[in-house]
Design an enzyme around this catalytic site. Structure first.
Site, PDB file in Angstrom:
ATOM      1  N   SER A   1       0.822  -1.225   0.000  1.00 48.81           N
ATOM      2  CA  SER A   1       0.000   0.000   0.000  1.00 48.81           C
ATOM      3  C   SER A   1       0.849   1.266   0.000  1.00 48.81           C
ATOM      4  CB  SER A   1      -0.924   0.019   1.226  1.00 48.81           C
ATOM      5  OG  SER A   1      -0.168   0.322   2.389  1.00 48.81           O
TER       6      SER A   1
ATOM      7  N   ARG B   1       3.874   4.102  -1.205  1.00 44.34           N
ATOM      8  CA  ARG B   1       4.089   4.830  -2.475  1.00 44.34           C
ATOM      9  C   ARG B   1       4.811   3.935  -3.478  1.00 44.34           C
ATOM     10  NH1 ARG B   1       4.132   8.871   1.349  1.00 44.34           N
ATOM     11  NH2 ARG B   1       6.002   7.943   2.228  1.00 44.34           N
TER      12      ARG B   1
ATOM     13  N   HIS C   1      13.164  15.892  -1.088  1.00 50.35           N
ATOM     14  CA  HIS C   1      12.146  14.837  -1.139  1.00 50.35           C
ATOM     15  C   HIS C   1      10.828  15.333  -0.548  1.00 50.35           C
ATOM     16  CE1 HIS C   1      15.648  12.186  -1.723  1.00 50.35           C
ATOM     17  NE2 HIS C   1      14.795  11.397  -2.340  1.00 50.35           N
TER      18      HIS C   1
ATOM     19  N   LYS D   1       8.961  11.649   3.854  1.00 50.07           N
ATOM     20  CA  LYS D   1      10.189  10.841   3.940  1.00 50.07           C
ATOM     21  C   LYS D   1      10.727  10.870   5.372  1.00 50.07           C
ATOM     22  CE  LYS D   1      14.583   9.851   1.674  1.00 50.07           C
ATOM     23  NZ  LYS D   1      14.315   8.400   1.667  1.00 50.07           N
TER      24      LYS D   1
END
Ligand SMILES: NC(=O)C1=CN([C@@H]2O[C@H](COP(=O)(O)OP(=O)(O)OC[C@H]3O[C@@H](n4cnc5c(N)ncnc54)[C@H](OP(=O)(O)O)[C@@H]3O)[C@@H](O)[C@H]2O)C=CC1
Ligand SMILES: O=C(O)C1=N[C@H](C(=O)O)C[C@H](O)C1
Length: 272
Positions: A13, A15, A158, A162
């Protein structure tokens, strides 16, 4: 059809898990045989295609890594350090290929993964894209060519979810710069500047991490001296570049002897 390598995707599930599931499902060179999520996750027991909001594809999300991995030829694993260490031990038991994209691994995690590499074929890289792995080699060459009059800075950006910094890619680039210079990264890394830091130490390799919005992954390696700067740059705008690299690694690893490999091996970019 059935002799295509069977692939299990972990962290389905997430990214990267979603992207990997799509890329493997669409591939004509591999078949998706399992997807994993942690016990208690809302997706467990559902068809992964439906869980992702599309049509069913006949693969049910499981929370049983042992059962899933024992029927697979490769695992694609972009999850979290504790999970990755567990999956590496299972890959060793199953004698299969373990492609590790997870970053933020500690020295202790790495030594457990190394032990698993006695029986599993492990391919690990902080970045699975062709572009970044080319950038790693370019960084090494530029660092070889320039002396310490050139300050090396690695800047990464990012998305705001993250959890680790510097990114795995930034550390790969820093390592390449240190290798090019013939110095130890551990002894020369400058990983956090705040307050009255004093002037920059000659020869240090600096790291800066930006976190914001939905940035997929951007990395610059700057060589700065009096009067000029060289900047080597990579921008990932689609996670498919990482997922395609991971699938390529899983296919490359088939029939390869157990041990630890990286994307430079897979892409044939390693220098002797
Ligand atoms: N090498 C490369 O090319 C790339 C590496 N990465 C790295 O991949 C990792 C994942 O990134 P991303 O997808 O953005 O992160 P996400 O947080 O979106 O996804 C991680 C997934 O792993 C799941 N997970 C964690 N523990 C387990 C477990 N024990 N069993 C099964 N699933 C588990 C999480 O579930 P839950 O939400 O329940 O915790 C989540 O679904 C990071 O370390 C990232 O840096 C990312 C992109 C490219
Ligand atoms: O967490 C991410 O998203 C990414 N992680 C990897 C890293 O730590 O370098 C690779 C990519 O940049 C995306």
């Amino acid at each position: 059809m059935t002799d295509l390598p069977g692939i299990v995707v972990t962290g389905a599930s997430g990214r990267m898990g979603r992207m990997l599931t799509e890329i493997v499902t669409a591939s004509e060179r591999a078949r998706l045989v399992g997807v994993l999520e942690r016990p208690g996750h809302a997706w467990i027991g559902q068809d992964v295609g439906e869980a992702m909001g599309g049509a069913p594809i006949g693969v049910i999300v499981s929370d049983d890594p042992l059962e899933q991995i024992s029927q697979a030829q490769a695992i694609l694993d972009f999850t979290a350090p504790a999970a990755t260490v567990e999956f590496a031990a299972l890959a060793a038991q199953a004698r299969c290929v373990h492609v590790i994209g997870t970053t933020g691994l500690s020295e202790e995690d790495l030594s457990k993964i190394n032990a698993a590499g006695r029986h599993a074929t492990i391919i690990r890289a902080g970045n699975m894209s062709l572009g970044v792995n080319l950038l790693v080699q370019l960084t090494k060459k530029v660092a070889e060519a320039l002396d310490e009059d050139y300050d090396i800075e690695v800047i990464e950006a990012h998305h705001n979810q993250k959890v680790d910094a510097p990114s795995g890619t930034a550390l790969m680039l820093g390592q390449a710069a240190a290798d090019g210079r013939g110095v130890s990264l551990e002894q020369n890394a400058d990983r956090g500047r705040d307050g009255i830091t004093g002037a920059r130490t000659r020869g240090h390799i600096g790291f800066t991490a930006i976190r914001g919005g939905d940035i997929v992954g951007e990395h610059d390696v700057m060589f700065a001296t009096a009067g000029e700067r060289i900047v080597l740059s990579h921008i990932a705008s689609d996670r498919a570049v990482f997922a395609r690299g991971a699938l390529k690694a899983a296919l490359w690893g088939q029939g390869r002897k157990p041990g630890e490999y990286d994307m430079l091996d897979v892409l044939g970019l390693k220098e002797n």
